[in-house]
Scaffold this active site. Sequence first.
Site, PDB file in Angstrom:
ATOM      1  CE  LYS A   4      -2.539   2.192   3.786  1.00 36.74           C
ATOM      2  NZ  LYS A   4      -3.624   2.001   4.768  1.00 36.74           N
ATOM      3  CG  LEU A   5       2.708   2.615  -3.246  1.00 40.78           C
ATOM      4  CD1 LEU A   5       3.025   3.150  -4.638  1.00 40.78           C
ATOM      5  CD2 LEU A   5       3.985   2.341  -2.466  1.00 40.78           C
ATOM      6  CE  LYS A   6      -0.520   5.691   5.003  1.00 40.22           C
ATOM      7  NZ  LYS A   6      -1.920   5.799   5.463  1.00 40.22           N
ATOM      8  CG  ASP A  25      -4.480   5.468   3.087  1.00 39.92           C
ATOM      9  OD1 ASP A  25      -5.366   6.337   2.885  1.00 39.92           O
ATOM     10  OD2 ASP A  25      -4.221   5.012   4.224  1.00 39.92           O
ATOM     11  CG  ASN A  76      -3.937   8.808   5.414  1.00 37.18           C
ATOM     12  OD1 ASN A  76      -2.910   8.272   5.017  1.00 37.18           O
ATOM     13  ND2 ASN A  76      -4.726   8.239   6.313  1.00 37.18           N
ATOM     14  CD  GLU A  96      -6.717   3.037   3.438  1.00 37.11           C
ATOM     15  OE1 GLU A  96      -5.887   2.279   2.891  1.00 37.11           O
ATOM     16  OE2 GLU A  96      -6.768   3.197   4.671  1.00 37.11           O
ATOM     17  CG  ASP A 139      -8.737   4.612   7.238  1.00 36.64           C
ATOM     18  OD1 ASP A 139      -9.318   4.525   8.335  1.00 36.64           O
ATOM     19  OD2 ASP A 139      -7.496   4.687   7.158  1.00 36.64           O
ATOM     20  CE  LYS A 145      -6.634   2.484   9.789  1.00 37.99           C
ATOM     21  NZ  LYS A 145      -6.253   3.866   9.488  1.00 37.99           N
TER      22      LYS A 145
HETATM   23  O1  SMG Z   1      -0.151   0.054  11.124  1.00 39.62           O
HETATM   24  O2  SMG Z   1       0.753  -0.772   9.352  1.00 39.62           O
HETATM   25  C1  SMG Z   1       0.248   0.153   9.976  1.00 39.62           C
HETATM   26  C2  SMG Z   1       0.069   1.476   9.275  1.00 39.62           C
HETATM   27  C3  SMG Z   1      -1.051   1.429   8.328  1.00 39.62           C
HETATM   28  O3  SMG Z   1      -1.090   3.225   6.795  1.00 39.62           O
HETATM   29  C4  SMG Z   1      -1.476   2.795   7.860  1.00 39.62           C
HETATM   30  N1  SMG Z   1      -2.290   3.480   8.670  1.00 39.62           N
HETATM   31  O4  SMG Z   1      -4.611   5.716   7.168  1.00 39.62           O
HETATM   32  O5  SMG Z   1      -4.491   3.612   7.092  1.00 39.62           O
HETATM   33  C5  SMG Z   1      -4.047   4.684   7.491  1.00 39.62           C
HETATM   34  C6  SMG Z   1      -2.814   4.787   8.363  1.00 39.62           C
HETATM   35  C7  SMG Z   1      -3.116   5.504   9.641  1.00 39.62           C
HETATM   36  C8  SMG Z   1      -1.967   5.699  10.536  1.00 39.62           C
HETATM   37  S1  SMG Z   1      -0.713   6.663   9.847  1.00 39.62           S
HETATM   38  C9  SMG Z   1       0.279   7.270  11.078  1.00 39.62           C
HETATM   39 MG    MG Z   2      -5.938   4.798   5.727  1.00 39.08          MG
END
Ligand code: SMG
Ligand code: MG
Length: 369
Positions: free
Chosen positions: A161-163, A189, A191, A214, A239, A263
């Site tokens: 998964k790439l931010k 993702d 965010n 995402e 999310d 989550k």
């Molecule tokens: O716990 O492996 C993990 C991180 C997964 O990317 C992740 N979480 O938006 O899904 C999301 C983020 C939220 C936390 S980022 C600090």
């Molecule tokens: Mg997310």
Amino acid sequence: MRLQQLELRRISLDLVTPFRTSFGVETRRDILLLHVTTDRGAGWGECVAMSEPAYSSEFVNGAQLVITEHFWPTLAAGGEIQAADVAHRLDRFSGHPMSKAALEMAVLDAQLRSQSTNLHAYFGGDRDHVPSGVSVGIFDTLDELLAQVQGYVDDGYARIKLKIEPGWDLEPVRLVRELIGPDMGLQVDANTAYGRSDIEHLCRLDEYDLLLIEQPLPEEDVLGHARLAAAARTPICLDESIVSLQTAADAIELGAAEIINIKPGRVGGYLEARRIHDMCLERGVPVWCGGMVETGIGRAANAALAALAGFTLPGDISASSRFYHRDIVTDPITIENGQVAVPTAAGLGFEIDTDFLDSITTQRTFVHV
Ligand code: SMG
Ligand code: MG
């Protein structure tokens, strides 16, 4: 069970490498743990609130305060309690799902330990291994990103998964797809980093055969996500927008979510998370388990949740070593052949490494009934 004492413990853990998302950079985690003592034994909970109110409105200092001043006194005043009562007793308080979830988690851990069973058995998930995905942050350069992704591919992760954020999307995705080949699962993702005016741009991600996009738009923008979902071929996954069973059901019905990231912290606890799973399974909507950079406490519980049948996509349940040099549990999550073993220890599925936990503890406070 009768509640007797709550210990709030703050720990400080350095991350092995900075984790950058569209909302900020984490280099160290300041985590709130709860240890609840009852007349039948004790249990641990982990609050997933971050230091800053950036991912969501909750943050770790606020969580500690609302638990100490409002949630714990209310729970403790209510007499006999089971994990399934926690959410109901805290219902009159608005918001703060991560704080509520942490308390429910500690009570659930105590309850399961007192019954000599574990969360895996309690949920009844039929798998003893779950596929492990890894979340990859934003980097200054594409070379750094590709080197990091190659390392995770070598580790055997089941999907990447790439931010992403504006200015860090099409090109990183194109290069990573080229690096990992057409068959490996890839998703992104944002965010909440984009707006409705970016819908056309986001549709250009369709070219890279992603599992999902995402949370591209703000938490409240259900209509924007529905418009994007109608325009894009890639499935839209929510999310941040999903804070309860109701918001999940509505987002699906309104066409804003084709996949749900579950989550437990964000939805008020593992029991609500399970209800969302059940609803999605019934409607044929795929779900996967998200991550909040948890320690071995939260990761153990996440693995038990992800063993349920509806979790058909790999979760953000990476190995402990993805984020931490050393974990606070004696049996941290590891990855083997792209899979994580669902823990079978009592309670949520871990034992605390007490000496190490003590060595990274920055604050302990005790609240009695
Ligand atoms: O716990 O492996 C993990 C991180 C997964 O990317 C992740 N979480 O938006 O899904 C999301 C983020 C939220 C936390 S980022 C600090
Ligand atoms: Mg997310």
